[in-house]
Design a protein around this motif. Structure first.
Motif, PDB file in Angstrom:
ATOM      1  N   LEU A  33       0.810  -1.211   0.000  1.00  0.00           N
ATOM      2  CA  LEU A  33       0.000   0.000   0.000  1.00  0.00           C
ATOM      3  C   LEU A  33       0.841   1.257   0.000  1.00  0.00           C
ATOM      4  CD1 LEU A  33      -0.200   1.324   3.166  1.00  0.00           C
ATOM      5  CD2 LEU A  33      -1.281  -0.894   3.464  1.00  0.00           C
ATOM      6  N   TYR A  34       0.200   2.322  -0.423  1.00  0.00           N
ATOM      7  CA  TYR A  34       0.771   3.655  -0.396  1.00  0.00           C
ATOM      8  C   TYR A  34       0.052   4.431   0.694  1.00  0.00           C
ATOM      9  CZ  TYR A  34       3.188   2.552  -4.671  1.00  0.00           C
ATOM     10  OH  TYR A  34       4.025   1.974  -5.581  1.00  0.00           O
ATOM     11  N   SER A  35       0.812   5.235   1.442  1.00  0.00           N
ATOM     12  CA  SER A  35       0.226   5.970   2.558  1.00  0.00           C
ATOM     13  C   SER A  35       0.690   7.424   2.532  1.00  0.00           C
ATOM     14  CB  SER A  35       0.615   5.318   3.886  1.00  0.00           C
ATOM     15  OG  SER A  35       2.025   5.273   4.018  1.00  0.00           O
ATOM     16  N   CYS A  36       0.002   8.248   3.298  1.00  0.00           N
ATOM     17  CA  CYS A  36       0.333   9.666   3.398  1.00  0.00           C
ATOM     18  C   CYS A  36       1.710   9.822   4.037  1.00  0.00           C
ATOM     19  CB  CYS A  36      -0.729  10.381   4.233  1.00  0.00           C
ATOM     20  SG  CYS A  36      -0.361  12.132   4.530  1.00  0.00           S
ATOM     21  N   LYS A  37       2.533  10.620   3.431  1.00  0.00           N
ATOM     22  CA  LYS A  37       3.886  10.874   3.915  1.00  0.00           C
ATOM     23  C   LYS A  37       3.882  11.528   5.294  1.00  0.00           C
ATOM     24  CE  LYS A  37       7.675  13.948   2.525  1.00  0.00           C
ATOM     25  NZ  LYS A  37       8.171  14.729   1.384  1.00  0.00           N
ATOM     26  N   TYR A  38       2.851  12.298   5.598  1.00  0.00           N
ATOM     27  CA  TYR A  38       2.826  13.089   6.815  1.00  0.00           C
ATOM     28  C   TYR A  38       2.200  12.382   8.008  1.00  0.00           C
ATOM     29  CZ  TYR A  38       3.894  16.416   3.182  1.00  0.00           C
ATOM     30  OH  TYR A  38       4.471  17.031   2.102  1.00  0.00           O
ATOM     31  N   CYS A  39       1.158  11.565   7.779  1.00  0.00           N
ATOM     32  CA  CYS A  39       0.474  10.932   8.914  1.00  0.00           C
ATOM     33  C   CYS A  39       0.332   9.415   8.764  1.00  0.00           C
ATOM     34  CB  CYS A  39      -0.894  11.571   9.132  1.00  0.00           C
ATOM     35  SG  CYS A  39      -2.112  11.170   7.860  1.00  0.00           S
ATOM     36  N   GLN A  40       0.805   8.863   7.656  1.00  0.00           N
ATOM     37  CA  GLN A  40       0.781   7.433   7.354  1.00  0.00           C
ATOM     38  C   GLN A  40      -0.615   6.831   7.187  1.00  0.00           C
ATOM     39  OE1 GLN A  40       3.205   8.484   9.945  1.00  0.00           O
ATOM     40  NE2 GLN A  40       4.384   8.792   8.074  1.00  0.00           N
ATOM     41  N   SER A  41      -1.628   7.668   6.969  1.00  0.00           N
ATOM     42  CA  SER A  41      -2.961   7.129   6.651  1.00  0.00           C
ATOM     43  C   SER A  41      -2.871   6.371   5.332  1.00  0.00           C
ATOM     44  CB  SER A  41      -3.988   8.259   6.501  1.00  0.00           C
ATOM     45  OG  SER A  41      -4.198   8.899   7.734  1.00  0.00           O
ATOM     46  N   HIS A  42      -3.514   5.228   5.265  1.00  0.00           N
ATOM     47  CA  HIS A  42      -3.507   4.424   4.046  1.00  0.00           C
ATOM     48  C   HIS A  42      -4.275   5.159   2.955  1.00  0.00           C
ATOM     49  CE1 HIS A  42      -2.934   0.475   6.530  1.00  0.00           C
ATOM     50  NE2 HIS A  42      -1.971   1.361   6.726  1.00  0.00           N
ATOM     51  N   LEU A 100      -2.031  10.380  -7.304  1.00  0.00           N
ATOM     52  CA  LEU A 100      -1.299  10.589  -6.056  1.00  0.00           C
ATOM     53  C   LEU A 100       0.100  11.062  -6.445  1.00  0.00           C
ATOM     54  CD1 LEU A 100      -2.223   7.547  -3.767  1.00  0.00           C
ATOM     55  CD2 LEU A 100      -3.109   9.883  -3.682  1.00  0.00           C
ATOM     56  N   GLU A 101       0.489  12.211  -5.907  1.00  0.00           N
ATOM     57  CA  GLU A 101       1.805  12.761  -6.190  1.00  0.00           C
ATOM     58  C   GLU A 101       2.850  11.993  -5.378  1.00  0.00           C
ATOM     59  OE1 GLU A 101       2.024  17.081  -6.377  1.00  0.00           O
ATOM     60  OE2 GLU A 101      -0.163  17.130  -6.183  1.00  0.00           O
ATOM     61  N   ARG A 102       3.875  11.481  -6.072  1.00  0.00           N
ATOM     62  CA  ARG A 102       4.850  10.605  -5.423  1.00  0.00           C
ATOM     63  C   ARG A 102       5.547  11.242  -4.231  1.00  0.00           C
ATOM     64  NH1 ARG A 102       8.564   7.209  -9.448  1.00  0.00           N
ATOM     65  NH2 ARG A 102       9.626   6.940  -7.475  1.00  0.00           N
ATOM     66  N   VAL A 137       3.562  10.808  -0.838  1.00  0.00           N
ATOM     67  CA  VAL A 137       3.174   9.497  -0.319  1.00  0.00           C
ATOM     68  C   VAL A 137       4.399   8.650  -0.007  1.00  0.00           C
ATOM     69  CG1 VAL A 137       0.963   9.501  -1.558  1.00  0.00           C
ATOM     70  CG2 VAL A 137       2.949   8.433  -2.609  1.00  0.00           C
ATOM     71  N   LEU A 138       4.191   7.669   0.852  1.00  0.00           N
ATOM     72  CA  LEU A 138       5.209   6.663   1.140  1.00  0.00           C
ATOM     73  C   LEU A 138       4.872   5.421   0.339  1.00  0.00           C
ATOM     74  CD1 LEU A 138       5.430   6.973   5.038  1.00  0.00           C
ATOM     75  CD2 LEU A 138       6.962   7.980   3.325  1.00  0.00           C
ATOM     76  N   GLY A 139       5.898   4.786  -0.226  1.00  0.00           N
ATOM     77  CA  GLY A 139       5.703   3.581  -1.006  1.00  0.00           C
ATOM     78  C   GLY A 139       5.437   2.369  -0.135  1.00  0.00           C
ATOM     79  N   PRO A 140       5.173   1.216  -0.763  1.00  0.00           N
ATOM     80  CA  PRO A 140       4.864  -0.011  -0.026  1.00  0.00           C
ATOM     81  C   PRO A 140       5.952  -0.415   0.974  1.00  0.00           C
ATOM     82  CG  PRO A 140       4.342  -0.307  -2.333  1.00  0.00           C
ATOM     83  CD  PRO A 140       5.044   1.017  -2.204  1.00  0.00           C
ATOM     84  N   ASP A 141       7.178  -0.069   0.689  1.00  0.00           N
ATOM     85  CA  ASP A 141       8.276  -0.415   1.594  1.00  0.00           C
ATOM     86  C   ASP A 141       8.594   0.724   2.564  1.00  0.00           C
ATOM     87  OD1 ASP A 141       9.356   1.397  -0.158  1.00  0.00           O
ATOM     88  OD2 ASP A 141      11.040   0.142  -0.772  1.00  0.00           O
ATOM     89  N   GLY A 142       7.748   1.743   2.589  1.00  0.00           N
ATOM     90  CA  GLY A 142       7.956   2.888   3.463  1.00  0.00           C
ATOM     91  C   GLY A 142       8.910   3.920   2.888  1.00  0.00           C
ATOM     92  N   SER A 143       9.323   3.707   1.631  1.00  0.00           N
ATOM     93  CA  SER A 143      10.283   4.629   1.018  1.00  0.00           C
ATOM     94  C   SER A 143       9.611   5.938   0.626  1.00  0.00           C
ATOM     95  CB  SER A 143      10.922   3.989  -0.213  1.00  0.00           C
ATOM     96  OG  SER A 143       9.943   3.737  -1.191  1.00  0.00           O
TER      97      SER A 143
END
Length: 129
Positions: A13-22, A100-102, A105-111
């Motif tokens: 999954l991809y999540s919000c970079k700021y709060c990690q919401s899915h 979703l602007e890269r 967001v955080l990638g599936p591996d948290g990157s």
């Protein structure tokens, strides 16, 4: 304001970079060849945990599109936009889809995607158009 209810996704999954919401699942990515004014972006078939803004017409690299910004429900950050309508019949496939602007967001591996200092995009849209 009320309680915020979040949908929790399972898998890559991809999540919000700021709060990690899915926000979305990797399997729902339709294209990784899109761009925004800050760099690369993903076209998703479906996303969750977002609120939409006001409709507006925007001139993008592939023409005029009616879009709404999408905001993370967890922290309120703009994470991309949703295509509401496309004027060009060749662009109709984007209607109802999400960007979703890269770099937001955080990638599936948290990157985290790092912005290039040389990004100077005037509009936002697909490479393959």
């Amino acid at each position: 304001m009320g309680k915020v209810f979040l949908i929790f996704l399972e898998g890559n999954l991809y999540s919000c970079k700021y709060c990690q919401s899915h926000l979305g699942l990797a399997k729902d990515i339709l294209s990784k060849s899109f761009h925004c004014k800050h760099g690369k972006a993903y076209l998703f078939d479906n996303v969750v945990n977002v609120n939409v803004g006001e409709k507006e017409d925007r001139l993008m690299m592939t023409g005029i599109h009616t879009v709404v910004d999408i905001f993370c429900v967890g922290c309120g950050s703009i994470v991309g936009w949703k295509y509401e309508a496309a004027q060009d019949k060749n662009q109709k496939y984007k209607e109802g889809k999400f960007i979703l602007e890269r770099f937001k967001v955080l990638g599936p591996d948290g990157s985290e995607y790092v912005l290039s200092e040389n990004v100077h995009m005037a509009g936002s849209d697909a490479d393959d158009s």
